[in-house]
Design a protein around this motif. Structure first.
Motif, short mmCIF file in Angstrom:
data_model
loop_
_atom_site.label_atom_id
_atom_site.label_comp_id
_atom_site.label_asym_id
_atom_site.label_seq_id
_atom_site.Cartn_x
_atom_site.Cartn_y
_atom_site.Cartn_z
N LEU A 1 0.89 -0.97 0.11
CA LEU A 1 0.16 -0.03 0.18
C LEU A 1 0.84 1.33 0.04
CD1 LEU A 1 -2.89 -0.91 2.54
CD2 LEU A 1 -2.95 -1.03 0.08
N ALA A 2 1.52 1.33 -1.30
CA ALA A 2 2.39 2.64 -1.41
C ALA A 2 1.61 4.01 -1.18
CB ALA A 2 3.11 2.63 -2.63
N ALA A 3 0.23 3.77 -1.36
CA ALA A 3 -0.47 5.18 -1.25
C ALA A 3 -0.73 5.67 0.23
CB ALA A 3 -1.75 4.95 -1.84
N ALA A 4 -0.32 4.76 1.15
CA ALA A 4 -0.85 5.19 2.62
C ALA A 4 -0.22 6.18 3.00
CB ALA A 4 -0.31 3.94 3.41
N ALA A 5 1.10 6.69 2.77
CA ALA A 5 1.76 7.62 3.11
C ALA A 5 1.39 8.71 2.37
CB ALA A 5 3.45 7.65 2.67
N GLU A 6 0.94 8.88 1.13
CA GLU A 6 0.26 9.86 0.30
C GLU A 6 -0.97 10.08 1.03
OE1 GLU A 6 -0.36 13.01 -2.22
OE2 GLU A 6 1.49 11.76 -2.03
N ALA A 7 -1.94 9.35 1.41
CA ALA A 7 -3.19 9.36 1.85
C ALA A 7 -3.25 9.97 3.18
CB ALA A 7 -3.84 7.96 1.92
N ASP A 8 -2.15 9.85 3.95
CA ASP A 8 -1.89 10.38 5.29
C ASP A 8 -1.79 12.08 4.97
OD1 ASP A 8 -1.96 8.45 6.85
OD2 ASP A 8 0.11 8.07 6.80
N ARG A 9 -1.26 12.39 3.94
CA ARG A 9 -1.35 13.85 3.64
C ARG A 9 -2.42 14.67 3.16
NH1 ARG A 9 4.27 12.20 1.67
NH2 ARG A 9 3.45 11.96 -0.19
N ILE A 10 -3.26 13.86 2.72
CA ILE A 10 -4.47 14.19 1.92
C ILE A 10 -5.72 14.17 2.76
CG2 ILE A 10 -6.20 13.83 -0.09
CD1 ILE A 10 -3.91 12.43 -1.58
N ASP A 11 -6.28 15.41 2.94
CA ASP A 11 -7.58 15.53 3.68
C ASP A 11 -8.67 15.59 2.53
OD1 ASP A 11 -9.60 16.06 5.34
OD2 ASP A 11 -9.17 18.47 5.67
N PRO A 12 -9.28 14.32 2.84
CA PRO A 12 -10.49 14.04 1.78
C PRO A 12 -11.45 14.94 1.98
CG PRO A 12 -10.10 12.08 3.19
CD PRO A 12 -9.21 12.92 3.57
N ALA A 13 -11.85 15.61 3.12
CA ALA A 13 -12.72 16.74 3.21
C ALA A 13 -12.39 17.86 2.33
CB ALA A 13 -13.15 17.12 4.76
N ALA A 159 -0.28 -1.23 6.42
CA ALA A 159 0.65 -0.86 5.46
C ALA A 159 2.11 -0.07 6.10
CB ALA A 159 0.18 0.27 4.54
N THR A 160 1.63 0.45 7.43
CA THR A 160 2.68 0.84 8.15
C THR A 160 3.46 -0.20 8.68
OG1 THR A 160 1.33 2.76 8.73
CG2 THR A 160 3.14 2.32 9.94
N ALA A 161 2.69 -1.34 9.14
CA ALA A 161 3.66 -2.66 9.62
C ALA A 161 4.13 -3.28 8.50
CB ALA A 161 2.60 -3.30 10.33
N ALA A 162 3.65 -3.45 7.46
CA ALA A 162 4.31 -4.08 6.21
C ALA A 162 5.64 -3.42 5.81
CB ALA A 162 3.47 -4.32 5.23
N ALA A 163 5.77 -2.09 6.29
CA ALA A 163 6.71 -1.33 5.69
C ALA A 163 7.80 -1.26 6.69
CB ALA A 163 6.41 0.32 5.09
N GLY A 164 7.44 -1.87 7.94
CA GLY A 164 8.45 -1.98 8.94
C GLY A 164 8.70 -0.55 10.00
N GLY A 166 7.48 2.45 12.56
CA GLY A 166 6.60 2.45 13.65
C GLY A 166 7.31 1.39 14.75
N ASN A 167 6.98 1.37 15.84
CA ASN A 167 7.59 0.52 16.79
C ASN A 167 6.45 -0.69 17.20
OD1 ASN A 167 8.60 -0.59 19.15
ND2 ASN A 167 7.96 1.21 20.46
N ALA A 168 7.23 -1.77 16.84
CA ALA A 168 6.66 -3.19 16.63
C ALA A 168 5.85 -3.25 18.17
CB ALA A 168 7.66 -3.94 16.17
N ALA A 169 6.66 -2.94 18.86
CA ALA A 169 5.93 -3.26 20.49
C ALA A 169 4.63 -2.49 20.64
CB ALA A 169 6.83 -2.81 21.39
N ASN A 170 4.25 -1.68 19.80
CA ASN A 170 2.86 -0.87 19.84
C ASN A 170 1.80 -1.54 19.20
OD1 ASN A 170 3.83 0.95 21.52
ND2 ASN A 170 4.59 2.27 19.82
N ARG A 171 2.17 -2.75 18.43
CA ARG A 171 1.11 -3.44 17.50
C ARG A 171 0.56 -4.65 18.43
NH1 ARG A 171 5.59 -3.44 13.61
NH2 ARG A 171 5.50 -1.43 12.56
N PHE A 172 -0.74 -4.58 18.11
CA PHE A 172 -1.35 -5.70 18.64
C PHE A 172 -1.50 -5.75 20.42
CE2 PHE A 172 0.33 -7.23 14.47
CZ PHE A 172 -0.71 -7.35 13.90
#
Length: 195
Positions: A1-13, A159-164, A166-172
């Protein structure tokens, strides 16, 4: 999901213009509806004769939006504020129609965010799988705005988890806490009673 980083910057509203402030005409329309509601409420005895219009109007608009008053409201708040004042006028059918327009706008914002995020067929399949898993086989087209947002955030997190990133300790965290709690529970064995 390469678009995840782009979507974080886009405000759909903002893409649909719903984040821009209300223009003077829209504010004036809301003030007219508010004045009519105040007049009706005073006539019905729900409010005292000397009620300050400005203070009352701001408080009621904040109730409708959960935050901004008419002067601070964006385009996305227009129908919610209008519906609230129409309800106060006891025009419930018109208020319901305004609320429906606000819901449709919210759903379109959420769907637009999902479209921005899931740009490949594989992303759409992942989104459909998440929707089916979370909402018992429901199709993406049948989800509410809140449900679509949960799918969007889950896709982003995956997508963030798959890209590695963030902190893995914060997942699940919840899953790990539940597993820990189940390990801590003492095993209750029943000894045969001699009596």
């Amino acid at each position: 999901l390469a678009a995840a980083a782009e979507a974080d910057r886009i405000d759909p509203a903002s893409e649909r213009g719903l984040s821009r402030p209300l223009d003077k005409e829209a504010k004036w329309q809301l003030v007219k509806v508010a004045k009519a509601a105040l007049r009706l409420m005073i006539e019905a005895g729900d409010l005292e004769e000397g009620t300050c219009f400005e203070t009352w109007r701001q408080a009621e608009a904040r109730k409708a939006t959960g935050g901004p008053s008419i002067s601070e409201a964006c385009v996305r708040h227009y129908q919610l504020i209008r519906a609230h004042f129409l309800d106060l006028q006891r025009k419930h059918a018109a208020a319901a129609a305004a609320r429906k327009k606000a819901e449709v706008a919210a759903l379109e914002i959420a769907r637009n965010a999902l479209r921005t995020l899931a740009q490949t067929r594989q992303d759409w399949q992942a989104a459909q799988t998440i929707a089916s898993r979370f909402y018992k086989g429901t199709d993406l087209r049948d989800l509410s705005a809140k449900q679509v947002w949960s799918v969007v955030f889950t896709l982003r997190n995956n997508a963030t988890a798959a890209a590695g990133r963030g902190n893995a300790a914060n997942r699940f965290k919840r899953k790990r806490a539940a597993a820990k709690a189940s390990l801590r529970k003492p095993a209750t064995t029943t000894e045969p009673s001699l009596f």
